[in-house]
Design a protein around this motif. Structure first.
Motif: not given
Length: 372
Positions: A299-322
């Protein structure tokens, strides 16, 4: 166990906001103390301490079984994830034309052993493709048609995508396909029930999310699969009755048949202690905490204009955020963050962040603030 209590077990937190578990997790204090104890035993007692060392081996199998929902006799001790995966890849009796389903863009440890089978045994590798950093169950189902084995990573090392293991297991059962799991990026952080999910074999190293030492890992092999997986290394410890130095014994009746000789005693002591700590915290508690931190970060990174390597949900998310951002040099950003005491990694142009149970919300806020 609250975060403050958990953090006390990880001295690394005094120096860094450490988010590098997907590379090398920090050694936990219980692991370090257990390893020191084993080394002191070897130093002061020599062979006369051997009995306590073998107790550590047995204890490590018990902790692994508790974490995976299997029996201790289905657990072998290895050096690392690669050794475990190679034991399965090279131990099966392959036929020309057999199909293995996997991901060509996976971490090499879970690709190279299966690729080599193409060249040496005539096995075909059928590759899944990432879509926006994710993998689809429908694609897996189609790929497993007529396949003998699916070699999957529980969590993708870059995008952080995490499979729904129950759904994957159901697909593999329906397609009569063996399910082999590289669990190194998920074991210790998220629940795994190999029996309920129909996992036939699983390999993991101790030095990432299990916060144990390098050079020590575990291999789970379903007891019904063992007769099909011939050990690729035969040694004195592979045989039943090896303690009596027998030459005529058959293979060990359990997963110890995949341990061909002397084990890493200090590593086993350390990994057992770290896994015991994680088992006390509990996988449900660990995964909830990691999810919360990862979502706060995203949430914080997206607010600063970053993009994530994958769309995260509670069902597919892990401890890795790129993460990455146009105009930001990810490698330079990682170096700058380290100068400010924040440890993350650069992978393929992405800033890879991997929080664990000992990290705090305050550390996530600090990271987000420091992101360029």
């Amino acid at each position: 166990m609250d975060t403050a209590t958990i953090r006390a077990h990880f001295p690394v937190t005094a120096q860094y906001a450490y988010f590098n578990n997907a590379a090398i997790g920090p050694l936990s204090r219980p692991a370090a103390l257990a390893m020191q104890g084993q080394v002191e035993s070897a130093l002061s007692r020599g062979v006369h301490g051997y009995g306590s060392w073998t107790e550590e081996y047995a204890g490590l199998r018990v902790e692994t079984a508790a974490m995976l929902g299997c029996s201790p006799d289905e657990v072998a001790i290895t050096k690392n994830t690669s050794e475990g995966l190679c034991a399965i890849a090279n131990g099966l009796d392959w036929r020309t034309g057999d199909v293995v389903v996997g991901l060509a863009s996976d971490f090499p440890a879970n690709y190279v052993p299966w690729r080599e089978l193409q060249q040496r045994r005539g096995v075909r590798f059928r590759s899944l493709e990432l879509r926006r950093g994710l993998l689809e169950l429908e694609d897996l189902d189609q790929a497993c048609r007529g396949a003998r084995l699916a070699a999957l990573s529980y969590v993708h090392f870059l995008t952080g995508f995490r499979w729904d293991l129950a759904a994957v297991g159901e697909i593999c059962r329906h397609r009569d396909c063996l399910l082999v799991l590289d669990a190194v990026q998920g074991m210790g952080a998220f629940p795994i029930d190999v029996r309920a999910c129909g996992v036939h074999a699983l390999a993991a190293s101790g030095h990432k999310w299990l916060v144990g030492p390098e050079g020590c890992g575990v291999l789970y092999v379903d007891r019904d699969l063992m007769p099909q997986v011939t050990p690729v290394e035969f040694g004195w410890a592979s045989l039943e009755g090896f303690e009596e130095y027998r030459h005529d014994g058959g293979l060990q009746p359990d997963a110890r048949r995949y341990e061909c000789g002397t084990l890493n005693s200090a590593g086993c002591a350390g990994l057992r202690a770290s896994m015991a700590l994680l088992n006390r915290i509990g996988p449900d508690s660990s995964s909830r905490h990691i999810h919360t931190l990862a979502e706060q970060l995203l949430s914080g990174a997206l607010g600063k204009g970053y993009e994530a390597a994958a769309e995260r949900t509670h069902d597919n998310g892990s401890g890795i955020v790129s993460l990455r951002k146009r105009g930001v040099d990810s490698a330079a950003a990682v170096r700058t963050l380290l100068e400010d005491g924040v440890s993350v990694a650069e992978r393929m142009g992405w800033i890879r962040v991997a929080p664990h149970v000992y990290n705090s919300a305050e550390e996530i806020d600090r990271l987000v603030h420091l992101l360029p």
